[in-house]
Write an enzyme that holds these catalytic residues in place. Structure first.
Site, short mmCIF file in Angstrom:
data_model
loop_
_atom_site.label_atom_id
_atom_site.label_comp_id
_atom_site.label_asym_id
_atom_site.label_seq_id
_atom_site.Cartn_x
_atom_site.Cartn_y
_atom_site.Cartn_z
N HIS A 1 -35.90 44.35 8.76
CA HIS A 1 -37.05 44.17 9.62
C HIS A 1 -38.37 44.64 9.14
O HIS A 1 -39.31 43.94 9.35
CB HIS A 1 -36.64 44.45 11.12
CG HIS A 1 -37.62 44.27 12.05
ND1 HIS A 1 -37.71 43.04 12.54
CD2 HIS A 1 -38.73 45.06 12.75
CE1 HIS A 1 -38.80 42.97 13.58
NE2 HIS A 1 -39.21 44.07 13.62
N HIS B 1 -38.15 38.19 18.65
CA HIS B 1 -37.52 39.51 19.42
C HIS B 1 -36.34 38.74 19.68
O HIS B 1 -35.78 38.99 20.79
CB HIS B 1 -38.43 39.80 20.40
CG HIS B 1 -38.71 41.36 20.61
ND1 HIS B 1 -38.63 42.08 21.66
CD2 HIS B 1 -38.85 42.13 19.49
CE1 HIS B 1 -38.66 43.42 21.22
NE2 HIS B 1 -38.99 43.40 20.12
N HIS C 1 -33.07 39.51 18.60
CA HIS C 1 -31.67 40.36 18.87
C HIS C 1 -31.91 41.20 19.98
O HIS C 1 -30.93 41.56 20.95
CB HIS C 1 -31.55 41.15 17.37
CG HIS C 1 -31.20 40.40 16.33
ND1 HIS C 1 -31.84 39.92 15.63
CD2 HIS C 1 -29.98 40.34 15.60
CE1 HIS C 1 -31.51 39.13 14.64
NE2 HIS C 1 -30.20 39.43 14.70
#
Length: 765
Positions: A66, A113, A115
């Site tokens: 990420h 956003h 997960h």
């Protein structure tokens, strides 16, 4: 404590000799934190020693997928990242920046956003909105609009209803409370998203070019200040961990890693931040999103070529027994890191006191490029800032790839056989069924939960793109769109990604805007899967190709990998956020028919193909064929032609054909204002001609007195056109195909989502 006193209190003659580790560190611990053996060895090489436990945590979050973009960076560098109106090259600041002229610019960005929203849909979606808003106002821009792109699974499933209701409520509650209008977006439904929904949030802000703030730290001795909410254990390893792994049976236990948002605190943070910037005391500012203090300190230091000394004992905590590791990795919301010009601390403190926003100095800028952190009087981390960040020491990989095996099945699609097998189906019934499909149906049930009017800049006309006026630049407006048909990308990643860019731009043009730049959110499965990496690689190349043709540079965005469960990956979904500029409010063009007696044209290239269509998905249960036939040069000509005609005052309405094809586009244009029409198509009313989703086509209505001039513009641009009918009445009539009362079409189109979700039992399983 003064800046000088704080520097003295943090001074360590030999930092490495003074380091303290709370937990013994070894390779197995590194593996538990998501690092590879090679990455752990690289950390030891960079530091010249074994890292402390806190340092290992810092590397684990900053080198996560990420934060580091380690499996995507090489491909992202192939995108056109500058040129045109772009003021800041992609990746250089918190958001993209595009010039509007007259001393103003637009900051805009889209991020995922996914997960967190799958684990806790309400807070996951809400904090996604909060995070993207902070990326905008940390640059000095006031947010003026929000959009979203949402993907959910089978709408008949109880879990889908639970996710839909939680996500929509989270977006609405945060945006409405913060005070930014949610002006547009898209919602798709497909079983590939059953386990892994996609929640992509986009924000747009306006800033004076002389008030843009960098995220770089500069000025040795300048105070480093933490602004906003206190730090807690919520969100530790939040986005950095959740977005860097697949979903499995343990994912439901990860709710504590999802951040918790407070939109009212963020509103105060916004006002304080903008006033701080206006005062001239801010040197640099960055949101604390993924990886929290670790990310903001290291990235701001690396960008400015400086270091920071940080006293974690001075960080306001919600729980006093938090370790250095927890403080540095917490992703608690509504926090910013601000570097203030030395000697102007009192100005900053007074402004924050006025807005009731906590502000505390936690460190100072140093000259050696190191990020040093102390806890309980001991140095627990001493890391080169550059070693942690993208473009510095963070690893970069190119993964193995090969074309997907499933293409042998999807490309065996026989359209002739398909049409023969459904020859007995009534066109009237097919159109009604398509309008009732959740992906095509009216999304009023969703957007009425959002405040679209706050700020009074939203243009309340039904257009293919959202329109926001610019009060600071009278007469100008922005057109905003989010787009991606992931079925097309699944069937042909390269062409499908080009189509996503083309449709986003086409929607802006239909609304009367010139497309100028994009932001993207690239949602894919596991990059270590060669087929997934091939999808990603081809999609990025397709985006770059189409952006170059349209002259719409990529200003930044987000990559979200690991969007899959143990069962399957999502369809590759490279969501495009497009920014268009409307030079005159007179050019704003609605998508629905505007009056009786107008001539209706089909502008563009007709194709009798059903590849990748919603009709095939509805009847065959899976996407088949390849991406719809596409000529990018024709697309560019179409958009230039249409924009020319709109700016010449010749177009009354414009609506592109998309999901469901020509028949659905005609129905939507009629339903927008309740004005029907009678149409005679210049081709056979086959399933392919009526419901195929060939791109580069727009339904245009023109006043009879402007018909000759409109046709002349089309000939000048060498774009084909066909006069297909006239507006009027309370029915949609397509000769040789069928006729439908608008009331019947409207019921099918508007009631689909309420029937599914107003009565659904929302349970988290």
């Amino acid at each position: 404590m003064s800046t000088h006193a704080l520097m003295e209190s943090l001074h360590v003659e030999s930092p490495s000799a003074e380091l303290r580790s709370e937990v013994p560190v070894n390779e197995s611990l590194a593996l538990e934190l998501g690092l590879s053996q090679e990455e752990y060895a690289r950390i030891i090489e960079l530091l010249g020693r074994v890292p402390t436990y806190t340092e290992l945590g810092m590397f684990s979050v900053m080198w996560s997928e990420h934060c580091s973009y380690k499996n995507s960076l090489l491909m992202l560098k192939t995108l056109p990242r500058s040129g045109g109106r772009v003021l800041v090259e992609a990746g250089k600041e918190n958001a993209g920046l595009v010039s509007l002229g007259d001393g103003y610019a637009v900051a805009f960005k889209i991020e995922s956003h996914n997960h967190p929203s799958a684990v806790e849909p309400y807070q996951g979606a809400a904090t996604g909105v909060g995070g993207i808003l902070r990326d905008i106002f940390t640059m000095g821009a006031r947010p003026i609009a929000a959009l979203n792109s949402l993907r959910f699974g089978d709408p008949a499933m109880a879990r889908t209803a639970y996710l839909v209701r939680g996500v929509v409520r989270g977006i609405g509650d945060y945006g409405n409370s913060f005070g930014v209008p949610t002006v547009g977006g898209e919602v798709y439904f497909d079983s590939c998203y059953n386990d892994n929904p996609l929640v992509n949030a986009m924000a747009v802000g306006l800033v004076r070019t002389d008030h843009v703030v960098s995220s770089a730290a500069r000025g040795v001795g300048n105070p480093v200040m933490l602004m906003g909410s206190s730090t807690g254990r919520d969100g530790i390893h939040g986005a950095s961990l959740l977005a860097s792994r697949e979903f499995d049976e343990s994912s439901a236990d990860m709710r504590p890693t999802v951040q918790v948002g407070d939109p009212f605190a963020e509103k105060l943070l916004l006002e304080a931040a903008l006033e701080l910037i206006e005062s001239g005391c801010v040197v640099g500012m960055q949101d604390m999103g993924a990886a929290g203090i670790t990310c903001s300190t290291s990235e701001m230091s690396a960008k400015g070529g400086v270091g920071m000394d940080i006293d974690l004992d001075r960080v306001p905590l919600r729980e006093q027994d938090m370790s250095a590791y927890e403080i540095l990795l917490s992703e608690s919301q509504e926090r910013m890191l601000v570097v203030v010009e030395r000697g102007k601390e009192a100005i900053a403190e007074e402004i924050c006191r006025k807005w009731d926003v906590p502000l505390v100095q936690i460190g100072v800028v140093t000259d050696d490029g190191m990020v040093r952190c102390w806890r309980n009087g001991e140095c627990v981390a001493c890391v080169p800032a550059d070693a942690l960040v993208v473009g510095g020491g963070a690893p970069v990989y190119e993964r193995e790839w090969h074309p997907a095996a499933y293409l042998a099945h999807t490309r065996a699609f026989d359209q002739a056989a398909f049409e023969r097998s459904h020859a007995d189906r009534s066109v009237e019934e097919v159109l009604l069924a398509l309008l009732s499909r959740p992906t095509i149906a009216n999304k009023r049930w969703v957007f009425e939960q959002y405040d679209r009017h706050v700020g009074t800049n939203t243009v309340e006309r039904s257009c293919d793109a959202a329109i926001v006026r610019l009060k600071e630049l009278p007469g100008k407006a922005l057109a905003l769109s989010t787009d991606c048909n992931s079925r097309y990308v699944y069937l042909d990643p390269h062409v499908g990604a080009m189509l996503a860019v083309a449709e986003a731009a086409r929607n802006c043009v239909c609304a009367g805007a010139e497309p100028v730049a994009i932001t993207n959110c690239l949602n894919f499965g596991n990059p270590y899967d060669p087929e997934v990496y091939w999808q990603f690689r081809e999609a990025v190349l397709g985006i770059g190709r189409m952006c170059r043709l349209l002259d719409t540079p990529v200003t930044g965005g987000n990559v979200s990998f690991y969007n899959e469960s143990q069962e399957h990956a999502i369809y590759p979904t490279p969501t495009i956020g497009m920014l268009g500029i409307i030079e005159s409010l007179e050019h704003i063009t609605p998508s629905g028919f505007q009056g009786e007696g107008d001539r209706v044209y089909l502008l563009g290239w007709q194709q009798d193909r059903l590849d990748g269509s919603e009709l095939v998905l509805m009847l065959a249960g899976e996407p088949l064929g390849t991406a719809p036939p596409f000529d990018p040069e024709n697309e560019v000509r179409l958009q230039r032609c249409l924009l020319d005609a709109i700016r010449s005052g010749l177009v009354r309405s414009a609506h592109d054909t998309a999901e469901g094809g020509l028949a659905v586009a005609l129905a939507e244009a009629a339903l927008c204002e309740g004005i029907g029409g009678q149409f005679h198509l210049p081709f056979a009313p086959t399933l392919g001609n009526l419901f195929g989703e060939a791109p580069s086509r727009v339904i245009v209505s023109v006043a009879p007195t402007n018909a000759d001039a409109f046709e002349a513009v089309c000939r000048t641009h060498a774009v084909p056109f066909s006069a297909i009918g006239t507006t009027g009445g309370d029915s949609l009539v397509i000769a040789q195909a069928g006729q439908w009362p608008l009331s019947l079409l409207q019921y099918a189109w508007e009631q689909a989502l309420p029937r599914l979700f107003d009565t659904a039992t929302a349970v988290p399983h």
